[in-house]
Design a protein around this motif. Structure first.
Motif, short mmCIF file in Angstrom:
data_model
loop_
_atom_site.label_atom_id
_atom_site.label_comp_id
_atom_site.label_asym_id
_atom_site.label_seq_id
_atom_site.Cartn_x
_atom_site.Cartn_y
_atom_site.Cartn_z
N ASP A 138 0.84 -1.20 0.00
CA ASP A 138 0.00 0.00 0.00
C ASP A 138 0.87 1.25 0.00
O ASP A 138 0.68 2.17 -0.81
CB ASP A 138 -0.92 -0.04 1.22
CG ASP A 138 -1.78 1.20 1.37
OD1 ASP A 138 -2.06 1.87 0.36
OD2 ASP A 138 -2.18 1.49 2.52
N ALA A 139 1.86 1.30 0.88
CA ALA A 139 2.72 2.47 0.99
C ALA A 139 3.52 2.71 -0.29
O ALA A 139 3.78 3.86 -0.66
CB ALA A 139 3.67 2.31 2.18
N ALA A 140 3.90 1.64 -0.98
CA ALA A 140 4.69 1.77 -2.20
C ALA A 140 3.82 2.06 -3.42
O ALA A 140 4.34 2.25 -4.52
CB ALA A 140 5.49 0.49 -2.44
N GLY A 141 2.51 2.09 -3.23
CA GLY A 141 1.62 2.40 -4.34
C GLY A 141 1.33 1.23 -5.25
O GLY A 141 1.00 1.42 -6.42
N ALA A 142 1.46 0.01 -4.75
CA ALA A 142 1.15 -1.17 -5.56
C ALA A 142 -0.30 -1.15 -5.99
O ALA A 142 -1.17 -0.58 -5.32
CB ALA A 142 1.45 -2.45 -4.78
N ASP A 143 -0.57 -1.78 -7.12
CA ASP A 143 -1.92 -1.78 -7.67
C ASP A 143 -2.77 -2.93 -7.16
O ASP A 143 -4.00 -2.89 -7.27
CB ASP A 143 -1.85 -1.84 -9.20
CG ASP A 143 -1.13 -0.62 -9.77
OD1 ASP A 143 -1.69 0.49 -9.67
OD2 ASP A 143 -0.01 -0.78 -10.28
N ALA A 144 -2.13 -3.96 -6.62
CA ALA A 144 -2.89 -5.11 -6.11
C ALA A 144 -1.97 -6.01 -5.30
O ALA A 144 -0.75 -6.02 -5.50
CB ALA A 144 -3.52 -5.90 -7.25
N VAL A 145 -2.58 -6.78 -4.41
CA VAL A 145 -1.89 -7.85 -3.70
C VAL A 145 -2.68 -9.12 -3.96
O VAL A 145 -3.91 -9.14 -3.84
CB VAL A 145 -1.82 -7.58 -2.18
CG1 VAL A 145 -1.23 -8.78 -1.46
CG2 VAL A 145 -1.00 -6.33 -1.89
N VAL A 146 -1.96 -10.18 -4.33
CA VAL A 146 -2.60 -11.47 -4.60
C VAL A 146 -2.03 -12.47 -3.60
O VAL A 146 -0.81 -12.65 -3.50
CB VAL A 146 -2.33 -11.94 -6.04
CG1 VAL A 146 -3.04 -13.26 -6.29
CG2 VAL A 146 -2.80 -10.88 -7.04
N VAL A 147 -2.92 -13.13 -2.86
CA VAL A 147 -2.52 -14.05 -1.80
C VAL A 147 -2.98 -15.46 -2.18
O VAL A 147 -4.18 -15.68 -2.41
CB VAL A 147 -3.14 -13.64 -0.45
CG1 VAL A 147 -2.66 -14.56 0.66
CG2 VAL A 147 -2.78 -12.18 -0.12
N SER A 148 -2.05 -16.39 -2.25
CA SER A 148 -2.38 -17.75 -2.70
C SER A 148 -3.18 -18.51 -1.66
O SER A 148 -3.24 -18.15 -0.48
CB SER A 148 -1.11 -18.52 -3.03
OG SER A 148 -0.52 -19.03 -1.84
N ASP A 149 -3.74 -19.63 -2.11
CA ASP A 149 -4.52 -20.48 -1.22
C ASP A 149 -3.66 -21.17 -0.16
O ASP A 149 -4.17 -21.67 0.83
CB ASP A 149 -5.29 -21.53 -2.02
CG ASP A 149 -4.38 -22.40 -2.90
OD1 ASP A 149 -3.16 -22.16 -2.94
OD2 ASP A 149 -4.92 -23.32 -3.56
N ALA A 150 -2.34 -21.16 -0.37
CA ALA A 150 -1.43 -21.80 0.60
C ALA A 150 -0.93 -20.83 1.66
O ALA A 150 -0.14 -21.22 2.52
CB ALA A 150 -0.24 -22.41 -0.15
N SER A 151 -1.38 -19.60 1.61
CA SER A 151 -0.93 -18.59 2.56
C SER A 151 -1.92 -18.41 3.70
O SER A 151 -3.04 -18.94 3.66
CB SER A 151 -0.72 -17.25 1.84
OG SER A 151 0.36 -17.31 0.94
N VAL A 152 -1.51 -17.65 4.69
CA VAL A 152 -2.35 -17.38 5.84
C VAL A 152 -3.62 -16.64 5.41
O VAL A 152 -3.63 -15.91 4.41
CB VAL A 152 -1.56 -16.54 6.88
CG1 VAL A 152 -1.24 -15.16 6.34
CG2 VAL A 152 -2.31 -16.42 8.19
N ASP A 153 -4.68 -16.83 6.15
CA ASP A 153 -5.95 -16.14 5.90
C ASP A 153 -5.76 -14.64 6.18
O ASP A 153 -5.39 -14.25 7.28
CB ASP A 153 -7.02 -16.72 6.83
CG ASP A 153 -8.38 -16.07 6.67
OD1 ASP A 153 -8.57 -15.33 5.68
OD2 ASP A 153 -9.25 -16.27 7.55
N VAL A 154 -6.04 -13.80 5.18
CA VAL A 154 -5.84 -12.36 5.36
C VAL A 154 -6.81 -11.77 6.37
O VAL A 154 -6.61 -10.63 6.83
CB VAL A 154 -5.95 -11.59 4.03
CG1 VAL A 154 -4.89 -12.03 3.04
CG2 VAL A 154 -7.34 -11.70 3.43
N TYR A 155 -7.87 -12.52 6.74
CA TYR A 155 -8.82 -12.02 7.72
C TYR A 155 -8.52 -12.51 9.13
O TYR A 155 -9.30 -12.25 10.05
CB TYR A 155 -10.24 -12.40 7.30
CG TYR A 155 -10.57 -11.87 5.92
CD1 TYR A 155 -10.56 -10.50 5.68
CD2 TYR A 155 -10.83 -12.72 4.85
CE1 TYR A 155 -10.82 -10.00 4.42
CE2 TYR A 155 -11.10 -12.22 3.59
CZ TYR A 155 -11.09 -10.86 3.38
OH TYR A 155 -11.34 -10.35 2.13
N ASN A 156 -7.42 -13.21 9.29
CA ASN A 156 -6.90 -13.52 10.62
C ASN A 156 -6.70 -12.21 11.36
O ASN A 156 -6.20 -11.23 10.79
CB ASN A 156 -5.57 -14.27 10.44
CG ASN A 156 -4.85 -14.57 11.73
OD1 ASN A 156 -4.51 -13.67 12.48
ND2 ASN A 156 -4.58 -15.83 11.97
#
Length: 267
Positions: A138-156
């Motif tokens: 977000d701080a670097a101005g990225a256009d999107a973040v994509v989180v794979s199914d093997a990663s931690v739940d972003v709503y943790n």
């Protein structure tokens, strides 16, 4: 005012600490003033309820007022009730139940600009790292973040707190497999840069022009060979001192900012 820590509503909110319940309901809990402030300011359409203690309502009157202006439900609760709702040992007096905000991968990629900057988390398991990478993107101005199914739940709850509100600032897609993510990005003309200590290309020598995605691996073992081989280049951050390695979130932020600087000077 809600005063009973054992009420059904309190139990329902507390249940959102479990991933299974978040998946079933599509809701999650955002704890603390910064997370609630950003949710109310940027995505009030996703906020179901705000819970606040009387003392926090005075201390964070701006958040409460913004929530009411947005026609959100603001519920005063006792400190005991908020503590029963939250996952943290010492809640900061305010929390909000929010709807999941992730988007399908195809929708996220469809809206990318020509010089897109994307961050991909492949097998990131540590909640603090995942949240901090989202914050750095977000701080670097990225256009999107994509989180794979093997990663931690972003709503943790730990991930949500670690984003410090950035969760609501940029498009996020979750749940796709790593091969699916890489293929979809390549199909959109996005070059794939694997960030890995095994890389032969140093960060300052990498081609960071045009649309590209930083592919980040697991905290302990990095990226598997098949993922590195699927990328266009494998890049490492040079270490000039005696440190063995960099924390994943630190390395990700350095890479993202290097890309942001190239994009800034080329626009």
């Amino acid at each position: 005012m809600l005063t009973n820590p054992r009420s059904d509503r309190v139990k329902a909110v507390r249940a959102l600490s479990r991933r299974s319940m978040r998946a079933r309901t599509g809701d999650f809990l955002a704890e603390g003033p910064q997370a609630v402030r950003e949710a109310v300011a940027f995505r009030p359409d996703l906020v179901r309820d705000v819970y606040v203690t009387p003392e926090a309502a005075q201390r964070h009157a701006d958040i409460v007022e913004s929530a009411r202006v947005a026609d959100l439900w603001v519920n005063e609760v006792t400190p005991e009730v908020l503590a029963a709702m939250c996952d943290t040992e010492s809640p900061q007096g305010i929390a909000a139940v929010c709807r999941a905000l992730d988007l399908p991968l195809a929708d996220v990629l469809a809206d990318l600009p020509a010089d897109a900057l994307v961050c991909v988390l492949t097998n990131v398991r540590d909640p603090g790292n995942a949240g901090t990478v989202i914050r750095g993107a977000d701080a670097a101005g990225a256009d999107a973040v994509v989180v794979s199914d093997a990663s931690v739940d972003v709503y943790n709850s730990k991930v949500v707190r670690s984003t410090v509100g950035s969760l609501w600032h940029l498009p996020i897609s979750v749940g796709a497999s790593v091969p699916e993510i890489l293929a979809a990005l390549r199909g959109r003309g996005v070059r794939l840069l694997a960030a890995d200590g095994a890389g032969t290309t140093l960060l300052h020598d990498a081609d960071l022009s045009g649309a590209h995605a930083w592919v980040m691996g697991n905290e302990a073992w990095g990226l598997p060979v098949e993922v590195r081989d699927a990328c266009d280049d494998v890049v490492r951050v040079p270490i000039h001192g005696h440190a063995e390695s960099l924390n994943l979130a630190m390395a990700a932020t350095i890479c993202l900012y290097a890309s942001a600087e190239v994009r800034r000077t080329s626009r």
